[in-house]
Design an enzyme around this catalytic site. Structure first.
Site, PDB file in Angstrom:
ATOM      1  N   LYS A  72       0.838  -1.203   0.000  1.00  0.00           N
ATOM      2  CA  LYS A  72       0.000   0.000   0.000  1.00  0.00           C
ATOM      3  C   LYS A  72       0.870   1.249   0.000  1.00  0.00           C
ATOM      4  O   LYS A  72       1.952   1.261   0.593  1.00  0.00           O
ATOM      5  CB  LYS A  72      -0.890   0.035   1.248  1.00  0.00           C
ATOM      6  CG  LYS A  72      -1.846  -1.126   1.362  1.00  0.00           C
ATOM      7  CD  LYS A  72      -2.594  -1.080   2.685  1.00  0.00           C
ATOM      8  CE  LYS A  72      -3.507  -2.280   2.827  1.00  0.00           C
ATOM      9  NZ  LYS A  72      -4.141  -2.335   4.144  1.00  0.00           N
ATOM     10  N   TYR A 132      -5.435   5.538  -0.044  1.00  0.00           N
ATOM     11  CA  TYR A 132      -4.317   4.628  -0.297  1.00  0.00           C
ATOM     12  C   TYR A 132      -4.489   3.833  -1.578  1.00  0.00           C
ATOM     13  O   TYR A 132      -5.586   3.554  -2.021  1.00  0.00           O
ATOM     14  CB  TYR A 132      -4.065   3.698   0.884  1.00  0.00           C
ATOM     15  CG  TYR A 132      -5.192   2.799   1.311  1.00  0.00           C
ATOM     16  CD1 TYR A 132      -5.180   1.444   0.994  1.00  0.00           C
ATOM     17  CD2 TYR A 132      -6.250   3.291   2.061  1.00  0.00           C
ATOM     18  CE1 TYR A 132      -6.191   0.603   1.421  1.00  0.00           C
ATOM     19  CE2 TYR A 132      -7.269   2.456   2.491  1.00  0.00           C
ATOM     20  CZ  TYR A 132      -7.238   1.117   2.160  1.00  0.00           C
ATOM     21  OH  TYR A 132      -8.237   0.283   2.576  1.00  0.00           O
ATOM     22  N   ASP A 170     -12.734  -5.620  14.503  1.00  0.00           N
ATOM     23  CA  ASP A 170     -11.411  -5.296  15.036  1.00  0.00           C
ATOM     24  C   ASP A 170     -11.279  -5.602  16.528  1.00  0.00           C
ATOM     25  O   ASP A 170     -10.174  -5.667  17.045  1.00  0.00           O
ATOM     26  CB  ASP A 170     -11.053  -3.831  14.761  1.00  0.00           C
ATOM     27  CG  ASP A 170     -10.688  -3.583  13.306  1.00  0.00           C
ATOM     28  OD1 ASP A 170     -10.573  -4.561  12.541  1.00  0.00           O
ATOM     29  OD2 ASP A 170     -10.517  -2.408  12.935  1.00  0.00           O
TER      30      ASP A 170
END
Length: 179
Positions: A72, A132, A170
């Protein structure tokens, strides 16, 4: 363009040359030929992603596994983040080591994150736009992650514990020791 090493193999901070005048500023945010020449890697970005987040949002630490691993090139268009990477390449001399940098819409710095790294960021300012490029397409079945508060990594996300906003997925990630 200035390319600086981070101390983690193949991971670089990239600073553009900015041209300012009375009208504003201009910089080249990406040039494949210059990028490959400066970092010494043959990268072909195929997908761009963008998120908008409020202060306290913490995204990560994420990675793609196997043939769907992604390199990335990340930056902030507006606002401010603490960007964090972890080398998770088990055969790397820097396995388990981290690097963090503040990326802002003002400093225009970018971070190149190679394949085999976990990546995440904490949002330090409301209405932050994070952008990104990826060198491989996203593949849901190949996603992985490390808990943001993994005790072995000791990452200071520059947020108070009560400020942190995580996605549900997460909260259930593994520790580095369980990769």
């Amino acid at each position: 363009m200035i390319v600086r090493e981070t101390g983690l193999q193949d991971c670089f901070v990239i600073e553009p040359t900015i041209f300012d005048d009375g009208r504003g500023s201009f910089f080249e945010s990406f040039n494949l030929q210059k990028f490959q020449e400066k970092v010494g890697l043959n990268i072909n970005f195929v997908q761009d992603n963008q998120s908008i987040s409020q202060r306290g949002v913490l995204r990560g630490l994420h990675f793609q596994k196997g043939e769907f691993a992604q390199a990335k090139l990340v930056r902030v268009i507006k606002g401010r983040v603490l960007d964090v990477v972890v080398d998770i390449r088990k055969n790397s001399e820097t396995f388990g080591q981290t690097f963090s940098i503040e990326l802002t819409g003002e400093n225009n710095k970018q971070l190149f994150v190679p394949r085999g790294f976990a990546h995440g960021f904490s949002v330090l300012e409301d209405d932050t736009i994070f952008f990104y490029k990826c060198d491989n397409y996203y593949h849901k079945a190949s996603e992985g992650g490390i808990l943001f508060n993994d005790k072995t990594l000791q990452i200071d996300w520059k947020l108070k514990k009560e400020e942190i906003l995580l996605s549900e997925k997460d909260t259930f990630l593994n520790s580095l020791d369980h990769l």
